[in-house]
Enzyme design. Sequence first.
Site, PDB file in Angstrom:
ATOM      1  CG  HIS A   1       3.672   0.172   4.742  1.00  0.00           C
ATOM      2  ND1 HIS A   1       2.737  -0.827   4.876  1.00  0.00           N
ATOM      3  CD2 HIS A   1       4.872  -0.456   4.806  1.00  0.00           C
ATOM      4  CE1 HIS A   1       3.350  -1.991   5.017  1.00  0.00           C
ATOM      5  NE2 HIS A   1       4.641  -1.790   4.975  1.00  0.00           N
TER       6      HIS A   1
ATOM      7  CG  ASN B   1      -0.185   0.023   2.544  1.00  0.00           C
ATOM      8  OD1 ASN B   1       1.044   0.042   2.561  1.00  0.00           O
ATOM      9  ND2 ASN B   1      -0.913   0.021   3.638  1.00  0.00           N
TER      10      ASN B   1
END
Length: 240
Positions: free
Chosen positions: A138, A136
Amino acid sequence: MELIVCKTYEEVSQVSAKVVAEVMKAKPNAVLGLATGSTPEGMYAELVKMNKAGEIDFSDITTVNLDEYYPISPENDQSYRYFMNKNLFDHVNIDKSRTNVPNGAAPDGEAEAKRYEAFVRSLGGADIQVLGIGRNGHIAFNEPDEELVPETHVTGLTEDTIDANARFFASAADVPTKALTMGMGTILSAKKIIIIATGAGKHAALSQLLKGTVTTKCPASFLNLHNNVVVVCDEAAYNG
Ligand code: F6R
């Protein structure tokens, strides 16, 4: 931003190790910022090989890891401290007292975050920071959000990250729900950053990073604000 696309995971590991080794050779007392996760395991194996072959020396090196679950004991085999010992520190000539991982066993997480931030800053930031990237987008435990945090802090983990890490635990229910993590500013204070991405699962996040813009929906995209970043990836991550 320099981009190196490799054919295989082995090549990614070798190229990444070489980038880190160059910093160590240029500055024997360098501060290495390190990451855990499956992506850099091959790179650590290469660094161990290079150390055993006498090509690189860890005796004056200091390390600062990005993050640690909270709370967790350093002896827990799922802790990031355990991972670092197993994958690197136990196999090279490093002074363990100069290896630093946020203390997952600290009684007060907020105080530990403050202490760690001040410590990293007192070192002048890392000479090179190794990063992986989440599916995602991160980096460390800085998850996509409306706002991102500059300094080391305690954070809750997202469902996606808990799911991704569940493979290392008996079940998703056993994954700690919080972590101590460097913030975006702590990471960006490194003089050089290498971010490693392998596998098609990282394609979307990597593409967002390589787009060259900045969005809190993809924390890795903030690396576009740094002027010394190397991206090392395989063809699967690059092409999807
Ligand atoms: C690890 C870390 C994480 C990982 C990321 C990718 O210290 O901070 O952000 O870099 O979750 O993990 P892997 O490499 O397992 O895909």
